[in-house]
Design an enzyme around this catalytic site. Structure first.
Site, short mmCIF file in Angstrom:
data_model
loop_
_atom_site.label_atom_id
_atom_site.label_comp_id
_atom_site.label_asym_id
_atom_site.label_seq_id
_atom_site.Cartn_x
_atom_site.Cartn_y
_atom_site.Cartn_z
CG PHE A 111 -0.59 0.82 2.35
CD1 PHE A 111 0.31 0.34 3.29
CD2 PHE A 111 -1.10 2.10 2.51
CE1 PHE A 111 0.68 1.12 4.38
CE2 PHE A 111 -0.73 2.89 3.60
CZ PHE A 111 0.16 2.40 4.52
CE LYS A 112 5.06 1.57 4.51
NZ LYS A 112 4.24 0.44 4.95
CG ASP A 113 3.50 0.75 -4.74
OD1 ASP A 113 4.66 1.20 -4.66
OD2 ASP A 113 3.25 -0.44 -5.00
CG LEU A 116 6.28 6.35 -0.89
CD1 LEU A 116 6.87 5.12 -0.23
CD2 LEU A 116 7.27 7.50 -0.85
#
Ligand SMILES: *Cc1c(COP(=O)(O)O)cnc(C)c1O
Length: 488
Positions: A111-113, A116
């Protein structure tokens, strides 16, 4: 319409525009930036229901950022594009009696995408608005997911360089290859002989090294941070809570205005806080369950009001949640109790590793799942529905079940799914059957493909045969020299 301004969590007289807050990352006194007032959504449900992910992102982000419409749309369109393997960007799927919000369809499968992918564009726009001429150098210490997502986000972005430090022996085989095979001339990946804390401390020291900063400035560089205390990471995460709600209405799970609950696998408290912001903006969300693994500092906090990090650190199968200091909780503390209390609480945390706070927010509560419960959740959900969850998502699932049993609620529940099972293939497969415990992580991917019917995602297909482009290894005391060596 007035655009949100930001104030510090430890001193309300520290103020910044969104652009300043994104570039600085953190307040000069170590506090975090929060919106002075949380804006209200200014579109009607009917309007929101007709939007795709990018249009919705625009309506949310414009309320928080001091960008022009053209600038913001440029950022959004370059972030949420074919990098994601579904047109929806974030699918909401129903399996059994739970809804899963799949936040892992970006390039690094976590989920960091979501944040980011857009942060590099937000930073470049902020730098332009602030007239900052220096080239931005992103320094990141990672325990696995953030490093790769930041690399993907910043690779090939001109005017930015990125360095990532990871513990040489402390990440999963897939995570390591994801980083060491990274392309892009502006990227530098370094394994360090030490653990994540060593990497993180070294990076923090570099940020506060005035001499080094001056030297770099002469060469036209300025450091910045891509970690989750940057509001440029927090704000894009609000969008998918709106998105989930809209999809649930379209699927007939709720009517607009009815409560929809969320369970969020939590580490640094960034993801769940974004959901809470969405609710403050007017989204008719119901309850938020903050799910922890064996490192259940937050669970204890929401039960007792005492935050105590003085305890054993557990290495679990959900490593992205192995954290004892959840930085973004400071923001909730400030919204609940104001700057003076927050400042005292953070001082106590620094001095004694613990503080007591009054919890006035009833919309969030804590649950946790231990390792056995996590494995059991993966196994049961697969058996009952054929759906394979990753370990972090499984913690949330087990927590959601506990919350439902305790509260007796009948509200539909969204499990916030933060990673693809392919990122943690070995543990996921072992949960399904003990016999896989001895298997090879890459061989098991094919097995996972067979049993789940979900193809191995393109970004990691054949990763074990890709060229290793980053072979740097450095002693933990030599990180600053390494940074200088690469830049100067
Ligand atoms: C980072 C991460 C989390 C925790 O998110 P926070 O915003 O830090 O609470 C959960 N799951 C995965 C897979 C992650 O990468």
């Amino acid at each position: 319409m007035a655009v949100t301004t930001y104030i510090g969590t430890r001193n309300k007289d520290i103020t910044a525009s969104a652009s300043e807050a994104i570039l600085r990352g953190i307040c000069p006194d170590g506090g975090l930036y929060i919106p002075k007032e949380i804006p209200k959504m200014d579109k009607t449900p009917e309007e929101l229901m007709g939007m795709d992910y990018r249009q919705l992102a625009y309506e949310v982000l414009k309320l928080y950022l001091d960008f022009t419409e053209e600038e913001l749309k440029y950022c959004i369109e370059h972030a949420y594009d074919e990098k994601f393997d579904t047109k929806e960007i974030v699918p909401l799927v129903k399996k059994g009696d739970m809804l899963y919000l799949e936040l892992f369809h970006g390039r690094t499968l976590a989920f960091k995408d979501m944040a980011l992918s857009i942060l590099p564009y937000l930073m470049k726009t902020a730098a332009k608005r602030q007239g900052q001429k220096e080239e931005i150098v992103i320094l990141t210490a990672t325990s696995g997911d953030t490093g790769k997502a930041a690399l993907e986000g910043f690779a090939g972005v001109d005017g930015v360089k990125i360095m990532v430090f990871f513990p040489e022996d402390g990440v999963s085989p897939v995570q390591k290859l994801q980083m060491t095979t990274q392309e892009g001339d502006n990227t530098c990946v370094v394994g360090i002989k030490g653990n994540f804390d060593d990497a993180q401390s070294a990076v923090k020291r570099i940020f506060t090294d005035k001499e080094l900063a001056d030297e770099l400035e002469k060469r036209g560089y300025r450091f910045s941070s891509a970690n989750s205390i940057n509001i440029g990471r927090l704000v894009p995460q609000i969008v998918y809570y709106y998105w989930a709600y809209i999809q649930a209405v379209k699927m007939g799970e709720i009517k607009w205005g009815e409560p929809l609950d969320f369970t969020v696998p939590t580490g640094n408290f960034g993801d769940i806080l974004a959901g809470w912001y969405a609710a403050q903006m007017g989204l008719p969300a119901g309850h938020f369950v903050c799910a922890s693994n064996d490192n259940k500092v937050l669970y204890d906090f929401f039960r007792t009001g005492v935050y105590d990090r003085n305890r054993a650190f557990h290495v679990t199968v959900s490593p992205s949640m192995d954290i004892l200091i959840s930085s973004n909780l400071e923001r909730l503390l400030c919204h609940m109790g104001g700057q003076d209390k927050t400042k005292a609480e953070m001082a106590a945390l620094q001095a004694e590793g613990k503080y007591t706070a009054e919890i006035t927010e009833e919309r969030i509560s804590g649950e946790f799942a231990d390792e056995a419960e996590t494995f059991d959740a993966i196994r049961r959900v697969y058996k009952n529905t054929g759906y394979v969850m990753d370990t972090h998502t499984a913690v949330a699932y087990a927590a959601a079940e506990k919350y439902r049993a305790e509260s007796g609620t009948k509200n539909p529940m969204v499990i916030v799914s933060t990673a693809s099972p392919y990122k943690f293939t070995k543990d996921v497969m072992t949960a399904l059957d003990e016999k896989y415990a001895e298997g090879d992580a890459f061989e098991l991917m094919k097995e996972l493909e067979n049993i789940s019917g979900v193809a191995i995602p393109a970004p990691i297909r054949g990763i074990e045969t890709r060229e290793i482009r980053h072979k740097n290894v450095c002693e933990k005391d030599a990180i600053a020299d390494f940074v200088k060596g690469w830049l100067l």
